[in-house]
Design an enzyme around this catalytic site. Structure first.
Site, PDB file in Angstrom:
ATOM      1  N   LYS A  78       0.859  -1.185   0.000  1.00 22.21           N
ATOM      2  CA  LYS A  78       0.000   0.000   0.000  1.00 22.21           C
ATOM      3  C   LYS A  78       0.897   1.237   0.000  1.00 22.21           C
ATOM      4  O   LYS A  78       1.784   1.364   0.855  1.00 22.21           O
ATOM      5  CB  LYS A  78      -0.850  -0.032   1.270  1.00 22.21           C
ATOM      6  CG  LYS A  78      -2.238   0.498   1.121  1.00 22.21           C
ATOM      7  CD  LYS A  78      -2.959   0.250   2.435  1.00 22.21           C
ATOM      8  CE  LYS A  78      -4.361   0.744   2.414  1.00 22.21           C
ATOM      9  NZ  LYS A  78      -4.952   0.685   3.753  1.00 22.21           N
TER      10      LYS A  78
HETATM   11  C1  E4P Z   1      -8.352   1.669   3.708  1.00 21.74           C
HETATM   12  O1  E4P Z   1      -7.571   0.856   3.290  1.00 21.74           O
HETATM   13  C2  E4P Z   1      -8.195   2.364   4.984  1.00 21.74           C
HETATM   14  O2  E4P Z   1      -7.502   1.503   5.843  1.00 21.74           O
HETATM   15  C3  E4P Z   1      -9.496   2.679   5.672  1.00 21.74           C
HETATM   16  O3  E4P Z   1     -10.610   2.258   4.923  1.00 21.74           O
HETATM   17  C4  E4P Z   1      -9.601   4.058   6.208  1.00 21.74           C
HETATM   18  O4  E4P Z   1     -10.835   4.203   6.856  1.00 21.74           O
HETATM   19  P1  E4P Z   1     -11.155   5.353   7.906  1.00 21.74           P
HETATM   20  O5  E4P Z   1     -11.430   6.605   7.161  1.00 21.74           O
HETATM   21  O6  E4P Z   1     -12.357   4.862   8.641  1.00 21.74           O
HETATM   22  O7  E4P Z   1      -9.946   5.481   8.787  1.00 21.74           O
END
Ligand code: E4P
Length: 217
Positions: free
Chosen positions: A83
């Site tokens: 990522k």
């Molecule tokens: C995606 O990969 C992120 O880890 C996640 O969906 C972020 O979500 P949040 O906005 O609830 O922190």
């Protein structure tokens, strides 16, 4: 539609995996912090439980170090997805790792323009954050629709991974648009099963069944 679990909590992943409905897992540095366990061990453990893509995020911000971190994380298991954030260095890293055959998930996407860059850089997944856009009064799901249609125009193989999911309605709306993947916290995934009429209906069926005095086994 594929379901990824958005957590680094191993017991939550194990519990949801038992349903047979988990296609992958996404983590991020905040989720690792919340789970309180060693990052590399956590990714290794998740990869033993889940056959599908498991996203592990780099934490460097420059291209050279991101690449080194990405290559190290990719060695953990074949299903690790690196990522990277949607920055210039992140997109460069995405291109380099994708060219090497490593799956990349470009995260922190908030605009269709950013999604085009990820598609061109060969990302396996783009993660637009719907909840965080909704939080500032913008149309998170509108962004998903735009990206899905842009990727269709150019046959980009990049899958749209709907992230920052806050409700079952987000999941349903993403499915209507045809997004390939949603990643949702365990709480939202469990809520997908729920409807009050299901509980009421089941109770009434079981009460009537008892009155018949019969048994299937
Ligand atoms: C995606 O990969 C992120 O880890 C996640 O969906 C972020 O979500 P949040 O906005 O609830 O922190």
């Amino acid at each position: 539609m594929k379901f990824f679990v958005d957590t680094a909590d191993l017991s939550e992943i194990r519990k949801f995996a038992e349903t047979g409905l988990v296609d992958g897992v996404t983590t991020n540095p905040s989720l690792i912090m919340q789970a309180g366990n060693d990052f590399l061990d956590t990714v290794r453990e998740i990869c033993t439980m889940i056959e599908g893509p498991v996203s592990a995020e780099v934490t460097a911000t420059d291209f050279e170090t991101m690449l080194v971190e990405g290559r190290k994380l990719a060695k953990i298991a074949e299903n690790v997805v690196i990522k990277v954030p949607l920055t210039v260095d992140g997109i460069r890293t995405c291109k380099a790792l994708s060219d090497e055959g490593t799956m990349v998930n470009v995260t922190l996407c908030f605009s269709p323009a950013q999604a085009i860059l990820a598609g061109k850089a060969g990302a396996s997944f783009i993660s637009p954050f719907v909840g965080r856009l909704d939080d500032i009064g913008q149309d998170g799901m509108g962004l998903i629709a735009e990206i899905v249609s842009i990727y269709d125009n150019y046959d980009f193989p990049t899958e749209v991974l709907v992230a920052s999911v806050r409700s079952t309605q987000h999941v349903v709306d993403a499915a209507k648009i045809g997004a390939e993947v949603v990643t949702a916290p365990p709480k939202v995934l469990w809520q997908l099963f729920k409807h009050p009429l299901t509980d009421i209906g089941l109770e009434s069926f079981l009460n009537d069944w008892k009155k018949t005095g019969q048994s299937i086994l």
